[in-house]
Design a protein around this motif. Structure first.
Motif, PDB file in Angstrom:
ATOM      1  N   PRO A 218     -24.194 -33.718 -56.300  1.00  0.00           N
ATOM      2  CA  PRO A 218     -22.818 -34.123 -56.626  1.00  0.00           C
ATOM      3  C   PRO A 218     -22.697 -35.637 -56.697  1.00  0.00           C
ATOM      4  O   PRO A 218     -23.450 -36.374 -56.046  1.00  0.00           O
ATOM      5  N   LEU A 219     -21.720 -36.101 -57.481  1.00  0.00           N
ATOM      6  CA  LEU A 219     -21.469 -37.532 -57.580  1.00  0.00           C
ATOM      7  C   LEU A 219     -20.849 -38.073 -56.307  1.00  0.00           C
ATOM      8  O   LEU A 219     -20.972 -39.265 -56.001  1.00  0.00           O
ATOM      9  N   ARG A 220     -20.169 -37.206 -55.575  1.00  0.00           N
ATOM     10  CA  ARG A 220     -19.546 -37.597 -54.306  1.00  0.00           C
ATOM     11  C   ARG A 220     -19.712 -36.458 -53.322  1.00  0.00           C
ATOM     12  O   ARG A 220     -19.562 -35.284 -53.688  1.00  0.00           O
ATOM     13  N   GLU A 221     -20.028 -36.774 -52.068  1.00  0.00           N
ATOM     14  CA  GLU A 221     -20.141 -35.745 -51.035  1.00  0.00           C
ATOM     15  C   GLU A 221     -18.918 -35.803 -50.132  1.00  0.00           C
ATOM     16  O   GLU A 221     -18.423 -36.876 -49.787  1.00  0.00           O
ATOM     17  N   GLU A 222     -18.414 -34.630 -49.768  1.00  0.00           N
ATOM     18  CA  GLU A 222     -17.195 -34.505 -48.972  1.00  0.00           C
ATOM     19  C   GLU A 222     -17.563 -34.038 -47.572  1.00  0.00           C
ATOM     20  O   GLU A 222     -18.266 -33.041 -47.388  1.00  0.00           O
ATOM     21  N   ARG A 223     -17.075 -34.771 -46.551  1.00  0.00           N
ATOM     22  CA  ARG A 223     -17.356 -34.411 -45.160  1.00  0.00           C
ATOM     23  C   ARG A 223     -16.540 -33.187 -44.742  1.00  0.00           C
ATOM     24  O   ARG A 223     -16.988 -32.344 -43.974  1.00  0.00           O
ATOM     25  N   ARG A 224     -15.319 -33.094 -45.242  1.00  0.00           N
ATOM     26  CA  ARG A 224     -14.434 -32.013 -44.828  1.00  0.00           C
ATOM     27  C   ARG A 224     -14.906 -30.678 -45.384  1.00  0.00           C
ATOM     28  O   ARG A 224     -15.266 -30.563 -46.549  1.00  0.00           O
ATOM     29  N   GLU A 225     -14.896 -29.677 -44.528  1.00  0.00           N
ATOM     30  CA  GLU A 225     -15.365 -28.346 -44.916  1.00  0.00           C
ATOM     31  C   GLU A 225     -14.206 -27.368 -44.995  1.00  0.00           C
ATOM     32  O   GLU A 225     -14.350 -26.303 -45.560  1.00  0.00           O
TER      33      GLU A 225
END
Length: 225
Positions: A218-225
């Motif tokens: 991904p171009l950006r990784e998200e911490r929130r699940e």
């Protein structure tokens, strides 16, 4: 170390066909990837869903295009993301005569949610809880559950009536010596939104961290699940 699918299935993982175990049983430490090549015998979408599907193409989430005998590739790579989470890519490409459509996702095992979370698209702004089960034919079934949207400071859960519930079934056909897959996305009120089905062969390649193609991450990784 168990794969993310072994973690959620537990003993039921052994119910899967050996070829399905192979495709869903590796992790980042194994340094292998599963690369599939095949044909989607039919891809279909509902015309009423044209606008949301078109918007999905902007971030590699589904698309408003259908056809038959569409060449297809899928890349499943296992790696550890920037937050230390075991991650598996689902990088799908559908080669239509005048366009290549992408449908990308990254899956992680969430200890907090005790399940696999599927981040759809290229920027992980849509997180979906998954239910994983072994089928009687040795296949694996993946069904989507709660869906959450993240974008900057914005966070909300989609009402169930506004979502598409996805059912993904993958199995191995011994008689035809091929993997088969069917995907169907349905809305609780409006019915089927998108579906495809087909077959593919998969090869397993030795990998290392630097060899994982950047275009499957991904171009950006998200911490929130």
């Amino acid at each position: 170390m168990a794969s993310i699918y072994q973690q959620v299935l537990g003993n039921d993982f052994q119910k899967l066909h050996p070829r399905i175990q192979q495709r869903f049983g590796f992790n980042s430490k194994d340094r292998v990837a599963s690369i599939g090549y095949g044909v989607m015998e039919r891809i279909w979408y509902s015309k009423w869903a044209l606008l949301p599907l078109y918007l999905g193409t902007l971030r590699n989430i589904m698309f408003p295009q259908g056809g038959e005998q569409v060449p297809f590739t899928i890349g499943n790579y296992a790696y550890v993301d920037s937050f230390g989470r075991e991650t598996v890519t689902w990088s799908r490409k559908f080669k239509f005569p005048r366009a290549i459509r992408c449908f990308d996702a990254t899956m992680i095992y969430s200890q907090a949610r005790d399940r696999i979370v599927d981040y759809l698209g290229s920027k992980q702004h849509l997180a979906v809880d998954l239910q994983i089960s072994a089928q009687e034919n040795g296949g694996i079934k993946i069904r989507s559950g709660e869906q959450r949207f993240y974008e900057g400071g914005i966070k909300f859960k989609f009402p169930s009536l506004l979502t598409g519930i996805a059912d993904v079934c993958e199995w191995y056909d011994d008689e035809e010596s091929t993997y088969k897959i069917s995907v169907e996305v349905n809305n609780p009120i409006l019915g089927t939104i998108f579906r495809y089905s087909g077959r593919f062969q998969a090869r397993f390649e030795e990998m290392d961290d630097v060899a994982i193609p950047l275009d499957v991450k991904p171009l950006r990784e998200e911490r929130r699940e």
